[in-house]
Design a protein around this motif. Structure first.
Motif, PDB file in Angstrom:
ATOM      1  N   GLU A  42       0.833  -1.211   0.000  1.00 30.01           N
ATOM      2  CA  GLU A  42       0.000   0.000   0.000  1.00 30.01           C
ATOM      3  C   GLU A  42       0.871   1.265   0.000  1.00 30.01           C
ATOM      4  O   GLU A  42       0.565   2.245  -0.656  1.00 30.01           O
ATOM      5  CB  GLU A  42      -0.959  -0.009   1.198  1.00 30.01           C
ATOM      6  N   GLN A  43       1.978   1.188   0.743  1.00 31.12           N
ATOM      7  CA  GLN A  43       2.884   2.352   0.801  1.00 31.12           C
ATOM      8  C   GLN A  43       3.504   2.612  -0.576  1.00 31.12           C
ATOM      9  O   GLN A  43       3.607   3.757  -1.021  1.00 31.12           O
ATOM     10  CB  GLN A  43       3.979   2.093   1.846  1.00 31.12           C
ATOM     11  N   GLU A  81       0.918   4.174  -2.755  1.00 27.83           N
ATOM     12  CA  GLU A  81       0.640   5.566  -2.358  1.00 27.83           C
ATOM     13  C   GLU A  81       1.755   6.499  -2.832  1.00 27.83           C
ATOM     14  O   GLU A  81       1.496   7.574  -3.368  1.00 27.83           O
ATOM     15  CB  GLU A  81       0.514   5.630  -0.841  1.00 27.83           C
ATOM     16  N   LYS A  91       1.443   7.053  -6.460  1.00 29.66           N
ATOM     17  CA  LYS A  91       0.304   7.942  -6.755  1.00 29.66           C
ATOM     18  C   LYS A  91       0.690   9.407  -6.502  1.00 29.66           C
ATOM     19  O   LYS A  91       0.385  10.291  -7.281  1.00 29.66           O
ATOM     20  CB  LYS A  91      -0.891   7.556  -5.875  1.00 29.66           C
TER      21      LYS A  91
END
Ligand SMILES: O=C(O)CCC(=O)C(=O)O
Ligand SMILES: [Fe+2]
Length: 342
Positions: free
Chosen positions: A318-319, A322, A325
């Motif tokens: 997820e990191q 992110e 992004k």
């Protein structure tokens, strides 16, 4: 000489510009409106360590994992006709017209992508690649008839190939875990070899080979990755501050360690494996096919070591997403470093 080179460039550019199986973004000869990647530099061929899966030498493995983060695997047990058949299928499927690929390969178990190394990531620069993304964990449960229609041969080859990948990944990982003296309880969740990701890449030819990368420099987020490349070449590894070419050699695999292995530090001697930085160069006149497997931990697998704060693979993933992004680039393990000032 000069003018011959220029004529050849124009011919290559025309050929690439009219191939309707290419994503339209690769048909713009001038690359107008695209962000140029850093220029490629010429690189020398480097002899990477060779390991024999039949007789895995623990000393050789230790050196390759600590000094290089990459090695060539021989006697890996994948029958050459199986690799050849899968390469041929990959070539055929990816030679379909662009629109057909988009319409046809659009399932949770099989997805067509282009321009970036992963479906969900919007990295800064355009990568000169396209491919098929296959989450192997879904293969047996994937029941949609549309997903299988006309692809029976392809699926049966992938099914056979994936058994070999899982076997190779598990064998290598067990040997690495023994070398690092990883906690047996934890190490069981470090590699979920049957749920790995399998990607088939086609790197289109690109007349402007100095302006784009087929795949920009990165480390893999995996435990380990297994690359089966055709004879075109283009894979490069960062070593000693410079880039070197990892030559294609028939019937050998290139194994590189991912971030999870770098984070899996031995508690006994605090030594560390290396998640090696690598990239792929485009080729002016030849397409390249590679079959790549990425072995990951269980989603909730806890990665615990002295140099990084404890994290689960889900958190790590997820990191990474992110960061990409927000900035278009992966930060990776640095985010999890204990006492990291950056
Ligand atoms: O195609 C290759 O040789 C390497 C691909 C790669 O590095 C990746 O998918 O992460
Ligand atoms: Fe990679």
């Amino acid at each position: 000489m000069e003018s011959t080179m220029e004529e050849a460039d124009v011919e290559d550019e025309k050929a690439a510009a009219t191939d309707l199986s290419y994503p339209p973004v690769f048909l713009q000869p001038s690359g107008a409106g695209l962000l140029p990647a850093s220029p490629c530099t010429s690189a020398a061929v480097i002899d990477v360590p060779v390991l024999d899966l039949h007789r895995l030498d623990p000393v050789g493995l230790r050196g390759a994992c600590r000094d290089w983060g990459l090695f060539r695997l021989v006697h890996h047990g994948i029958p050459p006709p199986l690799s050849a058949a899968l390469q041929a299928q990959a070539r055929d499927l990816l030679s379909l017209p662009f629109d057909a690929k988009r319409a046809r390969f659009c399932f949770p178990g099989l997805a067509y992508f282009w321009g970036t190394p992963a479906l969900t990531l919007h990295v800064k620069d355009l990568n000169w690649l396209e491919g098929l993304h296959i989450p192997l964990g879904r293969l047996s449960s994937s029941s949609s008839a549309a997903e299988f229609d006309g692809l029976e041969t392809f699926w049966s080859l992938v099914d056979e190939y994936k058994q070999h990948l899982a076997r190779i990944a598990r064998t290598l990982f067990e040997a690495m875990a023994a070398d690092l003296k990883l906690d047996a309880g934890l190490s069981a969740s470090y590699l979920n070899e049957h749920d790995g990701t399998f990607r088939i890449y086609r790197y289109p030819k690109c007349a402007r080979a100095d302006d784009y990368f087929a795949m920009e420099a990165h480390t893999d987020s995996s435990v380990l990755s297994i690359v089966n490349q055709d004879d075109v070449g283009g894979l490069q590894v960062l070593r000693g501050g410079g880039w070197s070419c990892v030559e294609p050699i028939a019937d050998t695999l290139i194994v590189n360690l991912g971030d999870i292995m770098q984070a899996s530090i031995s508690f006994s001697d605090d030594d560390q494996y290396k998640s090696v930085e690598h990239r792929v160069r485009v080729n002016r006149s030849k397409e390249r096919i590679s079959l790549c497997y990425f072995g990951f931990p269980m989603e909730d697998g806890v990665i615990s070591s002295s140099r990084y704060r404890e994290f689960t693979y889900r958190e790590f993933k997820e990191q990474v997403q992110e960061d990409i992004k927000l900035s278009g680039a992966k930060v990776g393990l640095r985010r999890f470093r204990v006492n990291d000032e950056s």
